[in-house]
Write a protein that holds these residues in place. Structure first.
Motif, PDB file in Angstrom:
ATOM      1  N   ARG A 122       0.712  -1.219  -0.087  1.00  0.00           N
ATOM      2  CA  ARG A 122       0.036  -0.096  -0.024  1.00  0.00           C
ATOM      3  C   ARG A 122       0.891   1.160   0.013  1.00  0.00           C
ATOM      4  N   PRO A 123       0.705   2.096  -0.875  1.00  0.00           N
ATOM      5  CA  PRO A 123       1.655   3.215  -0.956  1.00  0.00           C
ATOM      6  C   PRO A 123       1.293   4.257  -0.120  1.00  0.00           C
ATOM      7  N   ASP A 124       2.368   5.110   0.223  1.00  0.00           N
ATOM      8  CA  ASP A 124       2.278   6.496   0.804  1.00  0.00           C
ATOM      9  C   ASP A 124       1.845   7.478  -0.312  1.00  0.00           C
ATOM     10  N   THR A 125       0.705   7.806  -0.347  1.00  0.00           N
ATOM     11  CA  THR A 125       0.164   8.680  -1.785  1.00  0.00           C
ATOM     12  C   THR A 125       0.919  10.000  -1.369  1.00  0.00           C
ATOM     13  N   LEU A 126       0.870  10.715  -0.371  1.00  0.00           N
ATOM     14  CA  LEU A 126       1.496  12.081  -0.154  1.00  0.00           C
ATOM     15  C   LEU A 126       2.965  12.156  -0.497  1.00  0.00           C
ATOM     16  N   ARG A 127       3.497  11.006  -0.065  1.00  0.00           N
ATOM     17  CA  ARG A 127       5.078  10.731  -0.170  1.00  0.00           C
ATOM     18  C   ARG A 127       5.323  10.778  -1.592  1.00  0.00           C
ATOM     19  N   CYS A 128       4.453   9.916  -2.320  1.00  0.00           N
ATOM     20  CA  CYS A 128       4.924   9.808  -3.777  1.00  0.00           C
ATOM     21  C   CYS A 128       4.595  10.999  -4.376  1.00  0.00           C
ATOM     22  N   LEU A 129       3.513  11.751  -4.179  1.00  0.00           N
ATOM     23  CA  LEU A 129       3.400  12.948  -4.818  1.00  0.00           C
ATOM     24  C   LEU A 129       4.208  14.063  -4.312  1.00  0.00           C
ATOM     25  N   LEU A 130       4.900  14.243  -3.350  1.00  0.00           N
ATOM     26  CA  LEU A 130       5.874  15.057  -2.788  1.00  0.00           C
ATOM     27  C   LEU A 130       7.368  14.839  -3.730  1.00  0.00           C
ATOM     28  N   ARG A 131       7.379  13.621  -3.872  1.00  0.00           N
ATOM     29  CA  ARG A 131       8.824  13.085  -4.494  1.00  0.00           C
ATOM     30  C   ARG A 131       8.527  13.650  -5.838  1.00  0.00           C
ATOM     31  N   GLY A 132       7.326  13.656  -6.715  1.00  0.00           N
ATOM     32  CA  GLY A 132       7.354  14.153  -7.982  1.00  0.00           C
ATOM     33  C   GLY A 132       7.587  15.746  -7.988  1.00  0.00           C
ATOM     34  N   VAL A 133       6.995  16.324  -6.922  1.00  0.00           N
ATOM     35  CA  VAL A 133       7.245  17.829  -6.695  1.00  0.00           C
ATOM     36  C   VAL A 133       8.756  18.064  -6.508  1.00  0.00           C
ATOM     37  N   LEU A 134       9.480  17.175  -5.741  1.00  0.00           N
ATOM     38  CA  LEU A 134      10.717  17.397  -5.663  1.00  0.00           C
ATOM     39  C   LEU A 134      11.696  17.390  -6.644  1.00  0.00           C
ATOM     40  N   PHE A 135      11.205  16.384  -7.737  1.00  0.00           N
ATOM     41  CA  PHE A 135      11.910  16.112  -9.054  1.00  0.00           C
ATOM     42  C   PHE A 135      11.890  17.430  -9.754  1.00  0.00           C
ATOM     43  N   ARG A 237      13.983  10.981   3.038  1.00  0.00           N
ATOM     44  CA  ARG A 237      13.914  12.233   3.891  1.00  0.00           C
ATOM     45  C   ARG A 237      13.394  13.344   2.822  1.00  0.00           C
ATOM     46  N   GLU A 238      12.336  12.823   2.256  1.00  0.00           N
ATOM     47  CA  GLU A 238      11.597  13.945   1.328  1.00  0.00           C
ATOM     48  C   GLU A 238      11.149  15.372   2.181  1.00  0.00           C
ATOM     49  N   ARG A 239      10.712  15.441   3.055  1.00  0.00           N
ATOM     50  CA  ARG A 239      10.224  16.405   3.875  1.00  0.00           C
ATOM     51  C   ARG A 239      11.502  17.545   4.145  1.00  0.00           C
ATOM     52  N   LEU A 240      12.414  16.780   4.523  1.00  0.00           N
ATOM     53  CA  LEU A 240      13.901  17.408   4.845  1.00  0.00           C
ATOM     54  C   LEU A 240      14.282  18.560   3.801  1.00  0.00           C
ATOM     55  N   LEU A 241      14.169  17.462   2.504  1.00  0.00           N
ATOM     56  CA  LEU A 241      14.653  17.950   1.152  1.00  0.00           C
ATOM     57  C   LEU A 241      13.723  19.337   0.816  1.00  0.00           C
ATOM     58  N   LEU A 242      12.115  19.307   1.012  1.00  0.00           N
ATOM     59  CA  LEU A 242      11.565  20.181   0.826  1.00  0.00           C
ATOM     60  C   LEU A 242      11.660  21.676   1.539  1.00  0.00           C
ATOM     61  N   ALA A 243      12.118  21.190   2.907  1.00  0.00           N
ATOM     62  CA  ALA A 243      12.264  22.356   3.775  1.00  0.00           C
ATOM     63  C   ALA A 243      13.650  23.153   3.249  1.00  0.00           C
ATOM     64  N   ALA A 244      14.638  22.301   3.025  1.00  0.00           N
ATOM     65  CA  ALA A 244      15.780  22.837   2.448  1.00  0.00           C
ATOM     66  C   ALA A 244      15.686  23.773   1.180  1.00  0.00           C
ATOM     67  N   LEU A 245      14.796  23.234   0.339  1.00  0.00           N
ATOM     68  CA  LEU A 245      14.171  23.951  -1.053  1.00  0.00           C
ATOM     69  C   LEU A 245      13.588  25.075  -0.798  1.00  0.00           C
ATOM     70  N   SER A 246      13.099  25.448   0.510  1.00  0.00           N
ATOM     71  CA  SER A 246      12.138  26.537   0.672  1.00  0.00           C
ATOM     72  C   SER A 246      12.664  28.125   0.197  1.00  0.00           C
ATOM     73  N   PRO A 247      13.700  28.355   0.341  1.00  0.00           N
ATOM     74  CA  PRO A 247      14.232  29.791  -0.160  1.00  0.00           C
ATOM     75  C   PRO A 247      14.090  29.829  -1.680  1.00  0.00           C
ATOM     76  N   LEU A 248      14.189  28.675  -2.333  1.00  0.00           N
ATOM     77  CA  LEU A 248      13.972  28.515  -3.797  1.00  0.00           C
ATOM     78  C   LEU A 248      12.603  28.786  -4.172  1.00  0.00           C
ATOM     79  N   ILE A 249      11.803  28.252  -3.332  1.00  0.00           N
ATOM     80  CA  ILE A 249      10.356  28.176  -3.643  1.00  0.00           C
ATOM     81  C   ILE A 249      10.000  29.387  -3.236  1.00  0.00           C
ATOM     82  N   ALA A 250      10.283  30.146  -2.369  1.00  0.00           N
ATOM     83  CA  ALA A 250       9.879  31.508  -1.583  1.00  0.00           C
ATOM     84  C   ALA A 250      10.381  32.425  -2.978  1.00  0.00           C
ATOM     85  N   GLY A 251      11.476  32.371  -3.294  1.00  0.00           N
ATOM     86  CA  GLY A 251      12.197  33.512  -4.307  1.00  0.00           C
ATOM     87  C   GLY A 251      11.403  33.173  -5.701  1.00  0.00           C
TER      88      GLY A 251
END
Length: 470
Positions: A122-135, A237-251
């Motif tokens: 059974r997949p983790d839907t949120l995690r899979c979608l987050l990985r697509g966004v992180l790519f 550690r997808e959520r940690l990567l998303l947090a690290a990219l937050s300056p890029l997202i904000a800009g």
């Protein structure tokens, strides 16, 4: 008043019932297994009491029905405490096995379905979608820094370094997952050494056209980010990567309303890069502090070779598609999240198909249906995004079908066929494009279609058998 009681054969009286003076205390056994207060003396030669046996069979029908041999019924009766005296006196059978055989023959066989087992895939839907966004999020760095340098001038350097990082990352990710089976400490060591080596190799490719400080810096930043992001993605550690990219997202989010200026345009991507490197270093450091497994077996490095070759082929095919339809590549990148979700769903649905099949041929048909359903769902999901780009959707859809089927085979440990098929497709399309041979526009969709078809046949041949799913 008392008198003699006739017990002659044929007079209708064949049992003498004597009431005991003191009943026995109740025992924690079924009612039919208890020695009640009536002692039955059965005349010899009259056989079993069919009515009593039928009553017992009705009471135990649910437990006797699934039995496959009378011995199972005998074990049940013995476990319930049915004594030899009760068997002889109440049911008229000489021993336990005789009564068990009679019960087994009276109760029809029933084979109830086992309760549904939990889906292990059974997949983790949120995690899979987050990985697509992180790519896709790293593309925001190019959006922010576009006014600061000539993308056209340095694009070849970045493409070559990106292809090398993609291929290296695929092989390193496979090897790290193998080491995760041994322990997190071993996987962290593999990721640390491999990511540094891969980033250095990809950066060195920027020196091939000639020494250029800006090209070297941009290639180094891209390679370091891909290496660090790969570490975080492999270690979940997808959520940690998303947090690290937050300056890029904000800009990037404020660009439509505010011009940040050269300093912010260069500083925000650099800050995101440093945050990603720090996050990866922190995760690797924590992993290295765990217990070690000194005698764990090591898988040969060549086992990861086909995964690296597939990464190389996939990168080349994506780059060739991007030359014709750059926005379709963004849609394809975002679709990697749903693609991963469907890979999990395929495994879960295949296990369900295996449980519901009675013959290998029946499972093959069910497996083909599951494969067609998952692949069709993925392409239907990608189709609207491809149409929004305004280009012909055939090429991105065919490429997506080939890549998804190849990833499916790799998930089941079949690595060389998808690697070789995708390499052949990439080499054919790359040669035609590099040499400017006719008919260049139709070569890429043609080779992608051929690769997708061959991979689908291979998937049916390999995954249409029950053994890979057991």
């Amino acid at each position: 008043m008392s008198g003699p009681l006739s017990l002659e054969p044929g007079d209708g009286h064949d049992t003498l019932a004597l009431r005991l003076a003191t009943p026995r205390p109740p025992r924690r056994r079924p009612r039919w297994a208890l020695d009640d207060a009536t002692l039955a003396i059965r005349l010899p030669g009259h056989g079993p009491d069919e009515e009593a046996v039928s009553t017992l069979a009705a009471e135990l029908a649910d437990a006797i029905g699934p039995a496959v041999h009378p011995y199972e019924v005998a074990a049940l009766l013995e476990a319930e405490g049915l004594s030899a005296s009760v068997i002889k006196e109440r049911y008229g059978h000489p021993n336990l096995f005789s009564l068990a055989t009679a019960l087994y023959e009276r109760v029809p066989r029933t084979f109830p379905e086992p309760p549904p087992a939990p889906d292990p895939w059974r997949p983790d839907t949120l995690r899979c979608l987050l990985r697509g966004v992180l790519f896709a999020l790293p593309a925001l760095a190019h959006l922010l820094t576009a006014p600061l340098w000539s993308l056209t001038r340095y694009a070849p350097v970045l493409i070559v370094a990106g292809i090398a990082s993609w291929a290296w990352g695929q092989a390193l990710g496979h090897r790290a997952h193998l080491r995760l089976v041994t322990g997190r400490r071993e996987a962290s060591g593999t990721l640390f050494a491999g990511s540094l080596l891969g980033a250095a190799m990809a950066t060195a490719l920027a020196l091939i056209p000639g020494p250029d400080t800006l090209a070297l810096a941009v290639a180094a930043g891209q390679s370091l980010y891909l290496a660090a992001a790969g570490v975080l993605l492999v270690l979940a550690r997808e959520r940690l990567l998303l947090a690290a990219l937050s300056p890029l997202i904000a800009g990037a989010a404020v660009l439509p309303w505010w011009e940040p200026g050269p300093l912010a345009r260069a500083g925000l991507p650099l800050l995101a890069l440093l945050a990603t490197l720090a996050a990866a270093g922190h995760v690797l450091w924590r992993g290295r502090t765990g217990p070690s497994a000194p005698h764990a077996p090591r898988t040969p490095v060549r086992a990861s070779l086909p995964y690296g070759l597939f990464g190389l082929a996939a990168a080349v095919l994506v780059v060739l598609t991007g030359r014709q339809q750059p926005y379709a590549v963004i849609a394809l990148t975002l679709s990697m999240g749903p693609a991963e979700w469907l890979l999990y769903r395929y495994r879960g649905w295949s296990v369900a198909a295996l449980r519901g099949s009675a013959t290998p041929g029946g499972f093959l048909l069910r497996s083909a249906g599951v494969l067609a359903g998952c692949l069709g769902a993925y392409l239907l999901l990608l189709l609207p995004a491809a149409l929004l780009t305004g280009a012909d959707p055939a090429t991105p859809l065919l490429l997506a079908a080939a890549l998804w089927t190849a990833l499916l085979l790799q998930a089941f440990g079949t690595a060389w066929p998808p690697a070789l098929l995708c390499l052949a497709a990439a080499a054919s399309a790359g040669a035609v494009t590099a040499l400017d041979l006719p008919p260049e526009p139709v070569v890429l969709p043609a080779v992608c279609a051929a690769a997708a078809l061959c991979l689908a046949v291979c998937a049916l041949r390999v995954l249409g058998r029950p053994s890979p799913h057991a």
